[in-house]
Design an enzyme around this catalytic site. Sequence first.
Site, short mmCIF file in Angstrom:
data_model
loop_
_atom_site.label_atom_id
_atom_site.label_comp_id
_atom_site.label_asym_id
_atom_site.label_seq_id
_atom_site.Cartn_x
_atom_site.Cartn_y
_atom_site.Cartn_z
N LYS A 1 5.51 -2.47 8.20
CA LYS A 1 6.56 -1.78 7.48
C LYS A 1 7.81 -2.64 7.45
CE LYS A 1 9.12 2.53 7.16
NZ LYS A 1 9.30 3.88 7.68
N GLY B 1 8.71 3.75 -0.04
CA GLY B 1 9.55 4.94 -0.07
C GLY B 1 11.00 4.56 0.01
N ILE C 1 0.82 -1.22 0.00
CA ILE C 1 0.00 0.00 0.00
C ILE C 1 0.84 1.25 0.00
CG2 ILE C 1 -1.96 -1.10 1.14
CD1 ILE C 1 -1.05 0.23 3.74
N GLY C 2 2.13 1.11 0.12
CA GLY C 2 3.00 2.28 0.11
C GLY C 2 4.45 1.87 0.13
N VAL D 1 5.44 -0.69 2.84
CA VAL D 1 4.36 -0.92 3.80
C VAL D 1 3.34 -1.87 3.16
CG1 VAL D 1 2.53 0.13 5.18
CG2 VAL D 1 4.67 1.35 4.82
N ASP E 1 8.61 15.03 7.67
CA ASP E 1 8.33 14.44 6.36
C ASP E 1 6.83 14.31 6.14
OD1 ASP E 1 9.04 13.45 3.89
OD2 ASP E 1 9.30 11.39 4.58
N GLY F 1 11.73 1.81 2.73
CA GLY F 1 11.12 0.50 2.77
C GLY F 1 9.73 0.47 2.20
#
Length: 979
Positions: free
Chosen positions: A719, A700, A697-698, A705, A796, A703
């Site tokens: 994560k 960056g 789902i995400g 998620v 962030d 790492g």
Amino acid sequence: MKEVRFSWFILVPLFITFLNHANSQSQLLHDQEHQVLMRIKDYFHDPTFLNHWTPSNSSYYCSWPEISCTNGSVTGLTLVNLNIIQTVPPFICDLKNLSLVDFSNNSVPGVFPSYLYDCSKLEYLNLSMNFFVGEIPHDIDTLSNLKYLNLSYTNFTGTIPSSVGNLKELRFLALQDCLFNGSLPDEIGNLSNLETLDLSGNELLPPSRLPLNWTNLNKLKVFYMFECNLFGEIPERIGDMVALEELDLSRNDLTGGIPSSLFLLKNLSVVYLWKNKLSGEIPSKIEALNLTNIALSQNRLTGKIPEDFGKLQMLMEFKLSINNLSGEIPQSIGSLPSLTDFVVIMNNLSGTLPPEFGRYSKLQNFQISSNNFTGMLPENLCYYGELITLTIYKNSLNGELPESLGNCSSLQYLKIWSNDFSGNIPSGLWKSSNLVNFMVSHNRFTGELPDKLSPSIALFDISYNQFSGRIPTGVSSWTNVVEFIASRNYFNGTIPHELTELPKLTQLLLDQNNLTGTIPSDIASWNSLVTLNLSHNHLYGQIPDSVGQLPALLELDLSENQFSGQVPSLSSRLTNLNLSSNHLTGKVPSDFQNSAFDTSFLDNPGLCADKAELNIKLCNSGSQSSRKDSSSSWSPALIIALVLAVSLLAIAVLFLLIRLIKKGKRVLNNSWKLTSFQRLSFTESDIVSSMTEHNIIGSGGYGTVYRVNVNDFGFVAVKKISGNGRLDRKLENSFLSEVKILSSIRHRNIVKLLCCPVQHNHVALNWPKRIQIAIGVAQGLSYMHHDCSPPIVHRDVKTSNILLDYQFNAKVADFGLARMLIKPGELATMSTVVGSFGYLAPEYIQTTKVSEKIDVFSFGVILLELTTGKEANYGDEHSSLAEWAWKHFQFGSNIEELLDKEIMEPVYLDEMCHVFKLGVMCTSKLPDTRPTMKEALQALLQSGESYAFGERISVGHYDAVPLLRNSKSEHRLDIDGDS
């Protein structure tokens, strides 16, 4: 004679007739004015503040405090600070002789009341601190008799009309803290009689030049223009303004040098040029002998302080902080008779201080920190007993403190740390009746602590000195102390029980001393204690269970002592824990058996853990040794059988892995780490199988998620940190930092990584959902900034770090870059700038300084994304969405044309415009002019109730129209596919 007598008798009746007519006209005017005043009272709906305006006392209205009269006629109407919510009465000019109108500090709405043009005698108009909107009319010069015009602290927008330059009688013009987005008209230079001009606080003004016709301002006495983002240089012809008395160009982006002609103006009394980018040397020739206030701080000035400043006998305020000035302070400055404030913090000044400082003037603030001064402190700084602030830290001053400081009862702030002072503290200084901050750390002071301390002291920092003796039992009287910092001294004896009676204590640092004995068990009064550091002493006994029950404790360091027994039950809120180098025994509590505390329990031979992350022995290591000893009796046949079994098992596992790979599933190796944010009932094996590409789902730089379904919790977010080679340690440290912060805070809008994520495909968001998201993010950030102690800065904040549950409740996530501040509002410096382009605040990029305002900037970008549908990095490689929005807003673009067209319905249009404006305010280039997260949240939360009534919310330096929350629309909207 008869003819004369006849004339006399004729004239007398005529004169009597004339008087009767005049009286009749006066009575008529009197009655008319009284009727108008009663109509005004009715217009305001018979308010209680005008109860004394009654019909029965019509002959006394000139005595009413709101009314000024001349020759029995109303000439002034003053209705100030009365919470008036109606517009200015449209019939107000029926008071024919009205020359003064003051409606300041109310809640008057609407546009500029142009019907005031009918007040032909109006000379004084004050409409400041109200809710006016729209532009100042271009025909405002109709009020040709105006001498005083104050429209400050309103919501006037657009440009300042050039017609203002036609108000030739004007002496005072104040337009500060409005929302103007145009440049300063050259015609303002035609105001040849102007004495005061204040345009401060109009931070939305674009870059513009100062008026070209400076010579027309030769009668100007006061000139304020700070915080207008003015660029360029100060013109040399400013020296032609021979009547100039006060000049304020502070808080701009002015460059170049200070014109040599400036200090030649003989009437000049105030010069404020602080917070610009001025460079070069201060002009050496000074003839402005009337100067009382000089503020040149926060520039790039170099060279020495001119000797001529020593001639300014009227100088009271002298501020040169944060420049690159060098050399010694002229000796004559120390003898100035009027000097009250001498502030030269953060320069490269050196030499000894003039010994006469304070001897001939009533010195109040003496601030010379962060320079290279040497020698002793002047003896007479508090000679007249009015010294309030003594800030001299980070120099090389030495010797003993002047004994006279012990009699300085006016002193409130003593900040003399990081010098080379020695000897005893003057006895009276400990008890100085008004002292709030007592900061003497990092010197060589000696002696013992007194039994009694000034009852007003809140911050008591005596660390890194040579104080000795016991902590006195009289410490119980230090009831207002919030921080007691006494690290690295020679204190001995036990920790007195009386120390536990300080109810306001948030920090107690007694580390690196020679304390003995046990920790007092009754510490219930420490309800506010956040940090407790008793490390590097000789304390022993068990750690009391009461330590673990302190409700606010986040940091605990008891390392390098002789504590024994088991680790007590500790709060899971702890973010920093160190119990290393003691004699503790037993098992580490399960809440702390993760890599976030891998250095917390070292060098305790009797401690064990169930996991290897803590770098201490495992609790089952003994049984393993026993099995190892008995293995020598195993037969060769049994060993061969076991080897064959393991080999077959390995082949089977490999076969299964190959099948999984062929099916397109990813298998995660066993080197990854799962760190729990709270006590969980599932293990790694329960979730590994679901950590597939389909459930991402995400992702960056640090790492990925995953969205995983766990029976007890429903969907959870997991994560996984990833890296390559030399970056692994950096990524792990960042991940552990995130874990520490998340474990220390609990809030419904702060992610716990135990929430329902959004679907992998794009989620359509209508406007009500966007407002809901904005409020959720604001609540989370407001909690971090204002309710956590110490405050937390995320660093962030961006859309990809906002998770949504099925009800579209926002959760602030990814705390890998977050940092805790020392105190609210204080800056922390990072070694490098990290974050995402488009969301980074400009001051963070330029200086690496971190404060809460960098999160406010990022939040403002999110608001702009929500209202425009554009990405944060919208623009070219040199610009961003924030800069794009500022550019359009500054130059008066139609905001409606900037919004997302997908939901441009009338019911949401006003609200979207106001949210866009709030986003612009949050992304101001100057951090001081951004609202706080609490103020931004207030603007969002109160909108539903107040917008319908046309009220306004005050947001710090801003006046923002409330935001309307509406939940009826179901129009679909996709913000760049990133929900």
